[in-house]
Scaffold this motif. Structure first.
Motif, PDB file in Angstrom:
ATOM      1  N   ALA A 117      39.626  50.952  37.413  1.00  0.00           N
ATOM      2  CA  ALA A 117      38.430  51.245  36.615  1.00  0.00           C
ATOM      3  C   ALA A 117      37.551  50.000  36.476  1.00  0.00           C
ATOM      4  O   ALA A 117      36.320  50.073  36.607  1.00  0.00           O
ATOM      5  N   ILE A 118      38.185  48.849  36.211  1.00  0.00           N
ATOM      6  CA  ILE A 118      37.437  47.598  36.055  1.00  0.00           C
ATOM      7  C   ILE A 118      36.678  47.245  37.332  1.00  0.00           C
ATOM      8  O   ILE A 118      35.479  46.923  37.293  1.00  0.00           O
ATOM      9  N   ILE A 119      37.370  47.297  38.474  1.00  0.00           N
ATOM     10  CA  ILE A 119      36.717  46.985  39.751  1.00  0.00           C
ATOM     11  C   ILE A 119      35.611  47.996  40.041  1.00  0.00           C
ATOM     12  O   ILE A 119      34.531  47.639  40.543  1.00  0.00           O
ATOM     13  N   GLY A 120      35.851  49.261  39.723  1.00  0.00           N
ATOM     14  CA  GLY A 120      34.834  50.299  39.921  1.00  0.00           C
ATOM     15  C   GLY A 120      33.566  50.004  39.135  1.00  0.00           C
ATOM     16  O   GLY A 120      32.448  50.117  39.656  1.00  0.00           O
ATOM     17  N   PHE A 121      33.731  49.601  37.872  1.00  0.00           N
ATOM     18  CA  PHE A 121      32.576  49.261  37.027  1.00  0.00           C
ATOM     19  C   PHE A 121      31.843  48.034  37.574  1.00  0.00           C
ATOM     20  O   PHE A 121      30.613  47.972  37.556  1.00  0.00           O
ATOM     21  N   ILE A 122      32.603  47.052  38.051  1.00  0.00           N
ATOM     22  CA  ILE A 122      31.996  45.829  38.597  1.00  0.00           C
ATOM     23  C   ILE A 122      31.170  46.152  39.844  1.00  0.00           C
ATOM     24  O   ILE A 122      30.045  45.667  39.996  1.00  0.00           O
ATOM     25  N   VAL A 123      31.723  46.975  40.733  1.00  0.00           N
ATOM     26  CA  VAL A 123      31.010  47.345  41.966  1.00  0.00           C
ATOM     27  C   VAL A 123      29.727  48.104  41.628  1.00  0.00           C
ATOM     28  O   VAL A 123      28.664  47.851  42.216  1.00  0.00           O
ATOM     29  N   ASN A 124      29.810  49.016  40.679  1.00  0.00           N
ATOM     30  CA  ASN A 124      28.612  49.765  40.275  1.00  0.00           C
ATOM     31  C   ASN A 124      27.573  48.849  39.641  1.00  0.00           C
ATOM     32  O   ASN A 124      26.367  49.004  39.864  1.00  0.00           O
ATOM     33  N   ALA A 125      28.036  47.885  38.838  1.00  0.00           N
ATOM     34  CA  ALA A 125      27.120  46.967  38.153  1.00  0.00           C
ATOM     35  C   ALA A 125      26.448  46.008  39.126  1.00  0.00           C
ATOM     36  O   ALA A 125      25.351  45.517  38.869  1.00  0.00           O
ATOM     37  N   ALA A 126      27.133  45.727  40.249  1.00  0.00           N
ATOM     38  CA  ALA A 126      26.581  44.795  41.237  1.00  0.00           C
ATOM     39  C   ALA A 126      25.302  45.329  41.864  1.00  0.00           C
ATOM     40  O   ALA A 126      24.475  44.570  42.369  1.00  0.00           O
TER      41      ALA A 126
END
Length: 283
Positions: A117-126
């Motif tokens: 979930a954390i990596i998913g949020f980071i990728v979306n935020a990028a």
């Protein structure tokens, strides 16, 4: 060898309902007035969290589902990465049936879910250009969307069935190929995993890349037999998404983005393994 063929057929048939469902829903969405709202919900702020939770279910069909949703422009790259990282394919089933402690299984599932979930949020935020937007070349005449079909039964049944059949053949061919590889070289792969504990997250992630349930089984069996560390187990199962990763390479429009998604998934898996090594969890 017949067992290899039968296993490949079984693993491919299991995915069929998920694939058909996705094609059916995508066809259905095309005819709904609320399509834009539904697509917005699928790619909403909390989508990586939902994808991470879905990936916990020990079935590679869900990673295939998410890959098809991504391919159709219905979910974001971060959501897809979250689904891939949280997926454990057959590995979770093997762990449960091998008598591994409940605490170890819960730790595996919890760590993978939270990290995915954390990596998913980071990728979306990028906000990198990794998302897919499907644009119909001509209204009501897009073969990919099935809009050219005049009858409802064509659009909602025959069109999804045709795409499902093509996908099944593709998945079966891949499962058979890698099934044969594991049949002849399974022990060599286990030996490869039995390196230094500091090499294992990297080695397991590379094995996990193999788009076949056999890779998750080999990784898990290596762990239950004491060959692989817990950090290596988590890295390997995080990098493994079954045949889901292959689905984003079928279409030319997603291949370059697919490489980026693959790289993010693998690097994230390796990093997670070394974080667990440093923390000394089940070392």
């Amino acid at each position: 060898m017949w067992d290899v063929i039968l296993d490949a057929l079984k693993d491919s048939l299991i995915v069929i309902p998920f694939v058909f469902l996705i094609y059916f829903l995508m066809e259905l969405l095309e005819g709904l007035k609320s399509k834009n709202k539904i697509e917005k919900a699928l790619s909403g702020k909390f989508a990586p969290l939902v994808a991470g939770a879905t990936g916990i279910i020990p079935e590679c069909g869900f990673s295939v589902m998410c890959a098809k949703l991504y391919d159709g422009g219905l979910i974001t790259a971060g959501t897809l990465v979250a689904a891939f990282l949280s997926t454990s394919d057959e590995g979770l089933v093997v762990l449960i049936s091998s008598g591994v402690s409940v605490w170890e299984i819960l730790t595996l599932v919890g760590v993978k879910f939270a990290y995915a979930a954390i990596i998913g949020f980071i990728v979306n935020a990028a906000k990198k250009n990794l998302n897919v937007t499907h644009v119909c070349p001509e209204e009501n005449k897009c073969e990919e969307c099935g809009e050219q079909a005049e009858r409802l039964i064509d659009r909602l049944l025959f069109h999804p069935l045709k795409h499902t059949l093509v996908t099944f053949i593709y998945i079966f061919a891949v499962n058979l190929l890698f099934g044969i590889i594991f049949y002849f070289f399974g022990e060599n792969i286990k030996t490869f995993l039995q390196g230094s504990v500091y090499f294992q997250p990297l080695a397991a992630s590379l094995i996990g890349l193999i788009p076949n349930c056999g890779s998750s089984i080999v990784i898990t069996e290596a762990y239950t037999s004491g060959v692989l560390s817990f950090a290596g187990l988590v890295s390997g199962l995080s990098a493994n998404s079954g045949v889901g990763i292959l689905m984003i390479f079928r279409d030319k429009k997603t291949r370059k983005k697919g490489l980026a998604i693959l790289a993010i998934t693998v690097v994230s898996s390796i990093v997670l393994g070394y974080i667990l090594l440093l923390c000394g969890i089940f070392a």
